[in-house]
Design an enzyme around this catalytic site. Structure first.
Site, PDB file in Angstrom:
ATOM      1  CE1 TYR A 211      10.680   6.769   1.155  1.00  5.80           C
ATOM      2  CE2 TYR A 211      11.638   5.340   2.822  1.00  5.80           C
ATOM      3  CZ  TYR A 211      10.668   5.592   1.890  1.00  5.80           C
ATOM      4  OH  TYR A 211       9.671   4.676   1.698  1.00  5.80           O
TER       5      TYR A 211
ATOM      6  CG  LEU B  64      -1.987  -1.025   1.343  1.00  7.42           C
ATOM      7  CD1 LEU B  64      -2.781  -0.821   2.624  1.00  7.42           C
ATOM      8  CD2 LEU B  64      -2.916  -0.976   0.136  1.00  7.42           C
TER       9      LEU B  64
HETATM   10  P1  NAD Z   1       1.781   3.215  -5.705  1.00  6.15           P
HETATM   11  O1  NAD Z   1       1.354   4.583  -5.377  1.00  6.15           O
HETATM   12  O2  NAD Z   1       2.257   2.961  -7.097  1.00  6.15           O
HETATM   13  O3  NAD Z   1       0.593   2.172  -5.399  1.00  6.15           O
HETATM   14  C1  NAD Z   1      -0.087   2.181  -4.195  1.00  6.15           C
HETATM   15  C2  NAD Z   1      -1.202   1.155  -4.212  1.00  6.15           C
HETATM   16  O4  NAD Z   1      -1.879   1.213  -2.947  1.00  6.15           O
HETATM   17  C3  NAD Z   1      -2.274   1.369  -5.280  1.00  6.15           C
HETATM   18  O5  NAD Z   1      -2.644   0.118  -5.825  1.00  6.15           O
HETATM   19  C4  NAD Z   1      -3.460   1.947  -4.504  1.00  6.15           C
HETATM   20  O6  NAD Z   1      -4.733   1.684  -5.059  1.00  6.15           O
HETATM   21  C5  NAD Z   1      -3.283   1.219  -3.186  1.00  6.15           C
HETATM   22  N1  NAD Z   1      -3.931   1.888  -2.062  1.00  6.15           N
HETATM   23  C6  NAD Z   1      -3.609   3.077  -1.485  1.00  6.15           C
HETATM   24  N2  NAD Z   1      -4.436   3.331  -0.445  1.00  6.15           N
HETATM   25  C7  NAD Z   1      -5.271   2.265  -0.354  1.00  6.15           C
HETATM   26  C8  NAD Z   1      -6.336   1.923   0.520  1.00  6.15           C
HETATM   27  N3  NAD Z   1      -6.690   2.710   1.519  1.00  6.15           N
HETATM   28  N4  NAD Z   1      -6.974   0.761   0.291  1.00  6.15           N
HETATM   29  C9  NAD Z   1      -6.634  -0.056  -0.735  1.00  6.15           C
HETATM   30  N5  NAD Z   1      -5.628   0.206  -1.582  1.00  6.15           N
HETATM   31  C10 NAD Z   1      -4.961   1.355  -1.392  1.00  6.15           C
HETATM   32  O7  NAD Z   1       2.891   2.819  -4.628  1.00  6.15           O
HETATM   33  P2  NAD Z   1       4.317   2.089  -4.753  1.00  6.15           P
HETATM   34  O8  NAD Z   1       5.357   3.123  -4.968  1.00  6.15           O
HETATM   35  O9  NAD Z   1       4.231   0.907  -5.622  1.00  6.15           O
HETATM   36  O10 NAD Z   1       4.499   1.630  -3.228  1.00  6.15           O
HETATM   37  C11 NAD Z   1       4.061   0.374  -2.748  1.00  6.15           C
HETATM   38  C12 NAD Z   1       4.995  -0.083  -1.649  1.00  6.15           C
HETATM   39  O11 NAD Z   1       6.321  -0.199  -2.181  1.00  6.15           O
HETATM   40  C13 NAD Z   1       5.093   0.911  -0.480  1.00  6.15           C
HETATM   41  O12 NAD Z   1       5.210   0.185   0.707  1.00  6.15           O
HETATM   42  C14 NAD Z   1       6.404   1.639  -0.771  1.00  6.15           C
HETATM   43  O13 NAD Z   1       7.017   2.170   0.387  1.00  6.15           O
HETATM   44  C15 NAD Z   1       7.217   0.503  -1.350  1.00  6.15           C
HETATM   45  N6  NAD Z   1       8.399   0.956  -2.113  1.00  6.15           N
HETATM   46  C16 NAD Z   1       8.274   1.893  -3.086  1.00  6.15           C
HETATM   47  C17 NAD Z   1       9.416   2.353  -3.736  1.00  6.15           C
HETATM   48  C18 NAD Z   1       9.349   3.396  -4.824  1.00  6.15           C
HETATM   49  O14 NAD Z   1      10.384   3.964  -5.189  1.00  6.15           O
HETATM   50  N7  NAD Z   1       8.177   3.675  -5.368  1.00  6.15           N
HETATM   51  C19 NAD Z   1      10.675   1.814  -3.407  1.00  6.15           C
HETATM   52  C20 NAD Z   1      10.758   0.815  -2.437  1.00  6.15           C
HETATM   53  C21 NAD Z   1       9.612   0.394  -1.779  1.00  6.15           C
END
Ligand code: NAD
Length: 392
Positions: free
Chosen positions: A236, A140
């Site tokens: 971060y 999420l």
């Molecule tokens: P994103 O914004 O691309 O996707 C977020 C997802 O969460 C979407 O599918 C959205 O619909 C869902 N979501 C949000 N609120 C919600 C709710 N209340 N109920 C149901 N679904 C909900 O995010 P992302 O960048 O892919 O991040 C996902 C995870 O990966 C996070 O934990 C983030 O910290 C981690 N991460 C991201 C990165 C990066 O650079 N983007 C790097 C390492 C780790």
């Protein structure tokens, strides 16, 4: 309607259904071209399935291993006059591609933090998935969370801890590089950020699924995290988000204990920085990513969501070999990003970058192209002048 990008700050308020489908298809093609040989997950729950890392993992599981997938997302539906959010179109496209291959895929558009979401998912696992899931992905990205126990809504705060932090940052609209200061978080803001982005809801999900007896023997679960190094640390890892991610590490131990009776396992997977809707909202990340993409492309090691998640499943979680874990027991998919040479090159460029030399010293063009792709814009073969219905 003719759908064009409408960017407001770090978000695009429109999305193109045909372009979003193309984005999903590109990722499916990558997975099909890199089909894993061994056994993988069979029944997968992806919490946060519609964008970024969650969507990519769902694609790897479904098209790499032929897994049945149940997804949870929170996306805006379309109307006659307004496009849906990109994630809504991504999921529709994913479901269509899965149906063509005869692979089960169902998705719930519901607040994943609520008790109702957990109840509805459990019902579907029982009715549609043979009663058990063997992999749960927790991915999420949300700025707020309502605690189902109290009804209180918490908002996360992107703030510094200890002392204010000033860093170069990029306004992606105006292409201006300027100093940006993160103020110090109060204790309450730190606690609220942990409440939203920490591990509590992951624990609640696993408890609910375990108590309903819908977890398979040997079940695996992973929550996604980011750590970074010196350049991003003050905003971060060492800031409020870092505290929340430390709480996800804490939750991993609790979840692991909960799964012990099923011979199950819980991991935190640390993934590399990529362009997603969540990361583009974090100050400093757009400039860091524009520079990182340039350096990693030159090294030939740049990866996006699908390469990362496919690597996570095929080379770590479902590989024949032992998992490569760090000292805290986390799976590390970010090691190429954190290599000293890579970080040093990024840092050198970072010191020199200004609004004037941005395009020369960084790959801002690639960052921007990736950003538009998140909303279905910029794909070859999509006619952006065509009249398309926002309702799919
Ligand atoms: P994103 O914004 O691309 O996707 C977020 C997802 O969460 C979407 O599918 C959205 O619909 C869902 N979501 C949000 N609120 C919600 C709710 N209340 N109920 C149901 N679904 C909900 O995010 P992302 O960048 O892919 O991040 C996902 C995870 O990966 C996070 O934990 C983030 O910290 C981690 N991460 C991201 C990165 C990066 O650079 N983007 C790097 C390492 C780790």
């Amino acid at each position: 309607m003719i759908i064009k990008p409408k960017v407001r700050g770090f978000i695009c308020t429109t999305a193109h259904p045909v372009g979003c489908a193309k984005h999903v298809e590109e990722q499916i093609e990558y997975v099909k071209a890199n089909k894993p040989a061994g056994e993988g997950p069979k029944n997968v729950l992806v919490i946060g399935c519609s964008n970024g890392y969650g969507l990519a993992t769902r694609i790897s599981a479904a098209f790499g291993y032929g897994a049945n997938t149940l997804g949870v997302q929170f996306e805006k539906e379309p109307t006659e006059k307004r496009t849906a959010s990109a994630g809504y179109y991504n999921t529709k496209a994913f479901e269509d591609f899965a149906a063509k291959e005869g692979v089960y895929a169902k998705s719930l558009n519901i607040d994943a933090f609520s008790n109702e979401a957990k109840e509805q998912v459990i019902e579907l696992i029982k009715s549609d998935m043979g009663g058990k899931v063997d992999l749960i992905i927790y991915s999420l990205g949300s700025p707020r969370r309502t605690d189902p126990a109290t009804g209180t809504t918490y908002s996360s705060a992107l703030k510094a801890i200890g002392e204010p932090v000033t860093r170069k940052s990029l306004n992606t609209d105006t292409k201006q590089v300027a100093d940006f200061t993160l103020d110090i978080a109060t204790e309450e803001e730190i606690a609220n950020t942990i409440k939203v982005m920490g591990g509590e809801d992951w624990e609640l999900w696993i408890n609910a699924l375990a108590d309903a007896d819908v977890l398979a023997e040997g079940v695996k679960t992973t929550a996604y995290s980011y750590i970074g190094k010196e350049l991003t640390w003050p905003i971060y890892g060492g800031a409020t988000i870092g505290q929340a991610k430390a709480d996800v590490d804490r939750a991993q131990t609790v979840v692991n204990e909960k799964l012990a009776g099923l011979n199950g396992s819980a991991f935190v997977s640390v993934l590399k920085a990529v362009v997603t809707q969540s990361s583009s909202a974090i100050p400093v990340m757009p400039l860091y990513l524009s520079t990182l993409i340039k350096v990693m492309k030159e090294e030939g090691t740049n990866e996006g969501c699908i390469e990362q998640t496919h690597g996570l499943l095929t080379k770590e979680m479902y590989a024949d070999s032992e998992l490569t874990l760090d000292e805290a027991g986390r799976i590390r998919m970010d090691l190429l990003e954190l290599k000293d040479e890579v970080q040093k090159k990024v840092e050198d460029l970072w010191e020199q970058v200004t609004s004037e030399n941005l395009e020369e010293l960084t790959d801002f063009a690639a960052y921007q192209a990736e950003f538009f792709k998140l909303f279905g814009f910029g794909f070859d073969g999509v006619d952006y002048e065509a009249d398309v219905s926002p309702i799919v």
